[in-house]
Motif scaffolding. Structure first.
Motif, PDB file in Angstrom:
ATOM      1  N   ASP A  37       0.730  -1.111   0.082  1.00 28.77           N
ATOM      2  CA  ASP A  37       0.004  -0.026  -0.052  1.00 28.77           C
ATOM      3  C   ASP A  37       0.851   0.950   0.050  1.00 28.77           C
ATOM      4  O   ASP A  37       1.979   1.203   0.191  1.00 28.77           O
ATOM      5  CB  ASP A  37      -1.195   0.018   1.159  1.00 28.77           C
ATOM      6  CG  ASP A  37      -0.919  -0.464   2.377  1.00 28.77           C
ATOM      7  OD1 ASP A  37      -1.452  -1.283   2.729  1.00 28.77           O
ATOM      8  OD2 ASP A  37      -0.631   0.319   3.287  1.00 28.77           O
ATOM      9  N   LYS A  38       0.313   2.214  -0.461  1.00 31.20           N
ATOM     10  CA  LYS A  38       0.866   3.655  -0.544  1.00 31.20           C
ATOM     11  C   LYS A  38       1.408   4.213   0.950  1.00 31.20           C
ATOM     12  O   LYS A  38       2.256   4.064   1.260  1.00 31.20           O
ATOM     13  CB  LYS A  38       0.000   4.787  -1.334  1.00 31.20           C
ATOM     14  CG  LYS A  38       0.662   6.063  -1.219  1.00 31.20           C
ATOM     15  CD  LYS A  38      -0.099   6.895  -2.009  1.00 31.20           C
ATOM     16  CE  LYS A  38      -1.418   7.304  -1.394  1.00 31.20           C
ATOM     17  NZ  LYS A  38      -1.289   8.306  -0.311  1.00 31.20           N
ATOM     18  N   ARG A  57       0.200  10.703   7.684  1.00 31.81           N
ATOM     19  CA  ARG A  57      -0.658  11.695   6.755  1.00 31.81           C
ATOM     20  C   ARG A  57      -1.018  13.013   7.654  1.00 31.81           C
ATOM     21  O   ARG A  57      -1.920  12.687   8.371  1.00 31.81           O
ATOM     22  CB  ARG A  57      -1.550  11.214   6.141  1.00 31.81           C
ATOM     23  CG  ARG A  57      -1.174  11.049   4.529  1.00 31.81           C
ATOM     24  CD  ARG A  57      -2.448  10.727   3.512  1.00 31.81           C
ATOM     25  NE  ARG A  57      -3.258   9.548   4.260  1.00 31.81           N
ATOM     26  CZ  ARG A  57      -4.035   8.954   3.444  1.00 31.81           C
ATOM     27  NH1 ARG A  57      -3.952   8.698   2.306  1.00 31.81           N
ATOM     28  NH2 ARG A  57      -4.865   8.109   4.082  1.00 31.81           N
ATOM     29  N   LYS A 108     -16.229  15.091   5.234  1.00 33.61           N
ATOM     30  CA  LYS A 108     -15.092  15.441   4.644  1.00 33.61           C
ATOM     31  C   LYS A 108     -14.588  13.944   3.966  1.00 33.61           C
ATOM     32  O   LYS A 108     -14.808  12.959   4.613  1.00 33.61           O
ATOM     33  CB  LYS A 108     -13.977  15.857   5.665  1.00 33.61           C
ATOM     34  CG  LYS A 108     -13.620  14.946   6.685  1.00 33.61           C
ATOM     35  CD  LYS A 108     -12.513  15.404   7.345  1.00 33.61           C
ATOM     36  CE  LYS A 108     -11.790  14.258   8.286  1.00 33.61           C
ATOM     37  NZ  LYS A 108     -12.516  13.747   9.366  1.00 33.61           N
ATOM     38  N   GLY A 109     -13.776  13.938   2.876  1.00 32.92           N
ATOM     39  CA  GLY A 109     -13.413  12.804   2.488  1.00 32.92           C
ATOM     40  C   GLY A 109     -12.847  12.764   1.152  1.00 32.92           C
ATOM     41  O   GLY A 109     -12.457  14.171   0.446  1.00 32.92           O
ATOM     42  N   ALA A 110     -12.397  11.647   0.293  1.00 31.49           N
ATOM     43  CA  ALA A 110     -12.100  11.684  -1.126  1.00 31.49           C
ATOM     44  C   ALA A 110     -12.885  12.429  -1.785  1.00 31.49           C
ATOM     45  O   ALA A 110     -14.255  12.412  -1.605  1.00 31.49           O
ATOM     46  CB  ALA A 110     -11.895  10.267  -1.449  1.00 31.49           C
ATOM     47  N   GLY A 125      -6.186   3.684  -1.576  1.00 28.70           N
ATOM     48  CA  GLY A 125      -7.338   4.027  -1.556  1.00 28.70           C
ATOM     49  C   GLY A 125      -7.644   5.447  -1.943  1.00 28.70           C
ATOM     50  O   GLY A 125      -8.524   6.260  -2.258  1.00 28.70           O
ATOM     51  N   ASP A 126      -6.374   6.241  -2.379  1.00 20.65           N
ATOM     52  CA  ASP A 126      -6.153   7.623  -2.538  1.00 20.65           C
ATOM     53  C   ASP A 126      -6.719   7.743  -4.373  1.00 20.65           C
ATOM     54  O   ASP A 126      -6.737   6.754  -4.855  1.00 20.65           O
ATOM     55  CB  ASP A 126      -4.888   7.826  -2.415  1.00 20.65           C
ATOM     56  CG  ASP A 126      -4.710   9.364  -1.987  1.00 20.65           C
ATOM     57  OD1 ASP A 126      -5.438   9.917  -1.867  1.00 20.65           O
ATOM     58  OD2 ASP A 126      -3.815   9.602  -1.118  1.00 20.65           O
TER      59      ASP A 126
HETATM   60  N1  ATP Z   1      -9.971  10.020   8.188  1.00 21.50           N
HETATM   61  C1  ATP Z   1     -10.418  10.360   7.149  1.00 21.50           C
HETATM   62  N2  ATP Z   1     -11.756  10.836   6.922  1.00 21.50           N
HETATM   63  C2  ATP Z   1     -12.227  11.360   5.550  1.00 21.50           C
HETATM   64  N3  ATP Z   1     -11.625  10.765   4.636  1.00 21.50           N
HETATM   65  C3  ATP Z   1     -10.568  10.083   4.622  1.00 21.50           C
HETATM   66  C4  ATP Z   1      -9.794   9.877   5.951  1.00 21.50           C
HETATM   67  N4  ATP Z   1      -8.732   9.190   5.820  1.00 21.50           N
HETATM   68  C5  ATP Z   1      -8.554   9.111   4.703  1.00 21.50           C
HETATM   69  N5  ATP Z   1      -9.712   9.533   3.832  1.00 21.50           N
HETATM   70  C6  ATP Z   1      -9.693   9.424   2.437  1.00 21.50           C
HETATM   71  O1  ATP Z   1     -10.111   8.213   1.931  1.00 21.50           O
HETATM   72  C7  ATP Z   1      -9.065   7.700   1.057  1.00 21.50           C
HETATM   73  C8  ATP Z   1      -8.969   6.089   1.189  1.00 21.50           C
HETATM   74  O2  ATP Z   1      -8.125   6.113   2.610  1.00 21.50           O
HETATM   75  P1  ATP Z   1      -7.787   4.693   2.907  1.00 21.50           P
HETATM   76  O3  ATP Z   1      -6.761   4.655   4.144  1.00 21.50           O
HETATM   77  O4  ATP Z   1      -8.543   3.372   2.377  1.00 21.50           O
HETATM   78  O5  ATP Z   1      -6.503   4.506   1.789  1.00 21.50           O
HETATM   79  P2  ATP Z   1      -5.107   5.303   1.760  1.00 21.50           P
HETATM   80  O6  ATP Z   1      -4.697   5.492   3.190  1.00 21.50           O
HETATM   81  O7  ATP Z   1      -5.098   6.642   0.956  1.00 21.50           O
HETATM   82  O8  ATP Z   1      -4.050   4.366   0.891  1.00 21.50           O
HETATM   83  P3  ATP Z   1      -3.534   3.038   1.543  1.00 21.50           P
HETATM   84  O9  ATP Z   1      -4.362   1.899   0.959  1.00 21.50           O
HETATM   85  O10 ATP Z   1      -2.330   3.083   0.468  1.00 21.50           O
HETATM   86  O11 ATP Z   1      -3.182   3.004   2.950  1.00 21.50           O
HETATM   87  C9  ATP Z   1      -8.121   8.630   1.235  1.00 21.50           C
HETATM   88  O12 ATP Z   1      -7.182   8.514   0.049  1.00 21.50           O
HETATM   89  C10 ATP Z   1      -8.796   9.890   1.648  1.00 21.50           C
HETATM   90  O13 ATP Z   1      -9.142  10.515   0.579  1.00 21.50           O
END
Ligand code: ATP
Ligand code: K
Ligand code: MG
Length: 693
Positions: free
Chosen positions: A320-321, A330, A406-408, A483-484
């Motif tokens: 994963d990233k 982050r 808030k989110g992606a 997930g980004d």
């Molecule tokens: N606490 C949060 N609240 C809202 N959105 C979030 C939060 N943390 C992450 N996100 C969003 O959700 C997406 C997916 O997060 P996730 O943790 O699944 O993947 P990631 O951490 O980006 O990647 P990886 O799989 O490499 O860990 C993030 O890219 C971001 O846009």
């Protein structure tokens, strides 16, 4: 984990080697069992010779018998030496498994975790022996206490000394929520306090499993090892039949011609032992144990030998990233308001949406907003918090009619679309700029009104590019899954130099990706630490869980990295490859080896029956007796000579498989063919010099 010198291991290994002479231990290794049986048979023949029923000179029979016993002992010794390191480590780990009094909170519920502090609970704890803690029990652990069992932090933050298990002296932070919430029994809390929910029943703890592993109690033959054993047994049976039928041939031949002497049973046993693949048969188990031991020295606990073997054959690596390719811490670094929105409004909304968000991202948003707004958050009542999940990729809060999310970007856009709204174009452009910097943009929306972007900064680990380069040379493809969003993923992928990437992945995507690769016949390795990673870890052929990760991840994986270093996978692959190569090299050597022994023994053993066979005595060995004995002695000594190689492993270089194969065939095949000619001749000359011939 503590390293000890190999010299300390030799004494106990010698004793263990003798202990392994028990028939029950010998039966586990069919090839060496034949040698064992041969040792017993020749010993009996020697006793009969002493009693006046000699089939050959008693001294000769005794010498053959003694060297056959040595052969068995040397193989036992190799295995015991390989096991020695694990045994010492197990003993050290046992010392950690002390029983202590745990402070159990009898009526603690999930809901209590939110505002829990130790003050109110201290009076209500009951003391209970740590050995009787069961899954689900909640304990209070404060500064100075040893954590009584494996579990998840429910509330609190503490610095924990995990050096007893990881050997790493710097304390680590363990806190509720997120991917750093696992604690291990036997480690010590240095500061503050935590409430821990116990995750393992008595006898099933991580420490218990580690002890069982390092002791090799659960070491089973791997599929490859089994296949090789079957091949070796096959060879042994063929040679056994050949050797056994030689006796009636010789009897018949002597009877028909009325001249010569019947071949002796001692010579036949010696011939058999020299022909069967004793070199690899004697070292096979040591090679496997040593592989596991090398993993332990890299601070990796493999829960099966099969996983180590698979590590040597891996062709795809999923990483994963966040936290693997990047540092993963982050942090919110900027509030970027949409046109017409005040920064304070964005910061306040983002903070409200993050008050109950226990992820590192959520916490860092609260911290940044506190700084930007110069005042702490107002108390909120009747708020319905929406926790972050990797499925929704969004989090937020509902305050009566008001909903903040808030989110992606794609997630917030979809949420807005449901209410007939959309993200402004300008905001999407801003987010793209953030992503192009390799940061993660989070969109913030208050109801239908998009307020702006929060930038989450992350940094690519230094040196990771070079490591991916090494993997490429080994023929392993690296795929970053995150997930980004696509842009952030592409930027980080380019910076880190991975071969491929997959953005906007959910846990299901990871699982599908792994299954897809496996369907193409590839072996997939992955690392993970989150609960989200558990299904994918369970599916991967080599699944390395971070020790700092969640219990679910640690249970789903087949290896645990005590250092919690995701790039450790590279070392793991090297160790796996090294083990497979060592096995291959010594098998090649062992089989090639037999040719020379054949030329030594056949003419000698059958010279009395068929004097013409003397032309096969290409080595010009002194007498038939010394030829046979020289071959047997060489056969035993070669095991000892190869023990260091079996334990240390053949050196691995990142070259293509074909090049490596060619090189190994040349070194170990040709070497195996030639070395015994010189070796047997040397032993024969030494015997002659001692006046043996
Ligand atoms: N606490 C949060 N609240 C809202 N959105 C979030 C939060 N943390 C992450 N996100 C969003 O959700 C997406 C997916 O997060 P996730 O943790 O699944 O993947 P990631 O951490 O980006 O990647 P990886 O799989 O490499 O860990 C993030 O890219 C971001 O846009
Ligand atoms: K042999
Ligand atoms: Mg993540």
């Amino acid at each position: 984990m503590s390293k000890m010198s190999s010299a300390d291991l030799i004494g106990p290994a010698l004793a263990d080697g003798v202990r392994k002479l028990a028939p029950s231990a010998q039966l586990k290794n069919p090839v060496m069992f034949v040698v064992y049986a041969g040792s017993i048979l020749t010993t009996v023949l020697w006793i009969m010779a002493l009693a006046g029923r000699a089939e050959a000179p008693a001294g000769f029979i005794l010498a053959v018998a003694a060297w056959l016993w040595f052969t068995v002992l040397f193989a036992n010794f190799a295995e015991a030496l390989a096991e020695g390191r694990g045994k010492q480590q197990a003993a050290a780990l046992r010392g950690l498994r002390t029983t202590l009094t745990a402070r159990v909170l009898k009526d603690f519920r999930e809901a209590d975790a939110a505002g829990a502090t130790p003050d109110g609970w201290r009076a209500r704890v009951t003391g209970q022996s740590s050995g009787t803690l069961r899954k689900g029990d909640v304990v209070l652990v404060e500064a100075g206490d040893t954590i009584p069992g494996d579990g998840q932090v429910l509330a609190g933050v503490a610095a924990v000394d995990e050096s007893a298990i990881t050997g790493e002296s710097a304390p680590v932070i363990r806190e509720s929520g997120g991917d750093f919430s696992s604690v291990t029994g036997g480690t010590r809390v240095l500061s503050d306090w935590i409430f821990v929910r116990i995750a393992a029943n008595p006898g099933e703890s991580f420490l218990d499993r580690m002890i069982a592993m390092v002791e090799g109690a659960r070491r089973q033959k791997t599929p490859n090892e089994l296949a090789l054993t079957i091949l070796l047994v096959g060879l042994t049976v063929v040679f056994l039949l050949v050797t056994v039928t030689l006796l009636p041939f010789s009897i018949y031949s002597v009877a028909a011609s009325g001249a010569g002497a019947v071949v002796t049973v001692t010579a036949l046993v010696a011939l058999l032992v020299c022909l069967i693949p004793t070199t690899i048969g004697g070292l096979l188990s040591a090679i496997g144990v040593a592989g596991m031991s090398r993993m332990m020295q890299a601070n990796v606990i493999a829960t099966s030998g099969r996983a180590i073997e698979a590590a040597g054959d891996v062709d795809v690596l999923l990483l994963d990233k966040t936290g693997t390719v990047t540092y993963g811490n982050r942090q919110a670094s900027a509030f970027l308001p949409a046109p017409g929105v005040q920064q304070a409004e964005l910061a306040a909304a983002a903070r409200l949406a993050s008050l109950a968000d226990e992820t590192p991202e959520g916490r860092s948003i609260v911290a940044l907003a506190d700084k930007a707004l110069h005042k702490p958050a107002p108390a909120v009542e009747g708020a319905g918090f929406v926790p972050f999940s990797a499925h929704t990729r969004m989090s937020g809060v509902d305050l009566g009619e008001r909903s903040i999310r808030k989110g992606a970007l794609s997630a917030v856009a979809a949420w807005l679309a449901e209410r007939g709204d959309e993200l402004p174009r300008e905001l999407i452009r801003m987010a793209d700029d953030v992503a192009r910097r390799g940061s993660t943009p989070l969109a913030v929306s208050d109801g239908g009104r998009a307020l702006g972007i929060v930038e989450l900064k992350d940094i690519v680990k230094p040196g990771i590019r070079e490591r991916f380069g090494e993997l490429r040379k080994m023929g392993i493809k690296t795929v970053m899954v995150t997930g980004d969003n696509r842009l952030t993923a592409a930027t980080i992928a380019a910076e880190a130099g991975v071969d491929d990437f997959q953005a906007e992945a959910t846990p299901e995507t990871k699982l599908r990706l792994i299954r897809g690769c496996q369907a193409e016949g590839r072996l997939v390795a992955m690392t993970g630490d989150g609960t989200n990673d558990a299904p994918a870890l369970a599916q991967a052929d080599v699944a390395v869980a971070m020790n700092s990760g969640t219990q679910a991840a640690r249970e789903a994986g087949n290896m645990v990295d005590l250092d919690s270093d995701p790039t450790k996978l590279i070392e793991i692959v090297e160790i796996g490859k090294q083990m497979l190569m060592t096995r291959g090299a010594l098998t090649t050597f062992s089989v090639a080896n037999d040719v020379a022994k054949y030329f030594a023994i056949i003419p000698a053993a059958f010279a009395p029956v068929y004097p013409q066979l003397q032309i096969l005595n290409v080595m010009g060995l002194a007498t038939p007796a010394s030829a046979i004995l020289s071959a047997v002695i060489f056969n035993a000594l070669i095991i000892v000579a190869l023990i260091p190689l079996a334990l240390k492993g053949v050196r691995y270089r990142p070259l293509g498989a074909a090049v490596l194969l060619r090189r190994n065939m040349l070194v170990y095949g040709l070497g195996g063919l030639l070395v015994p000619f010189a070796g047997i001749k040397a032993v024969d000359m030494a015997l002659a010099a001692c006046g043996w011939a």
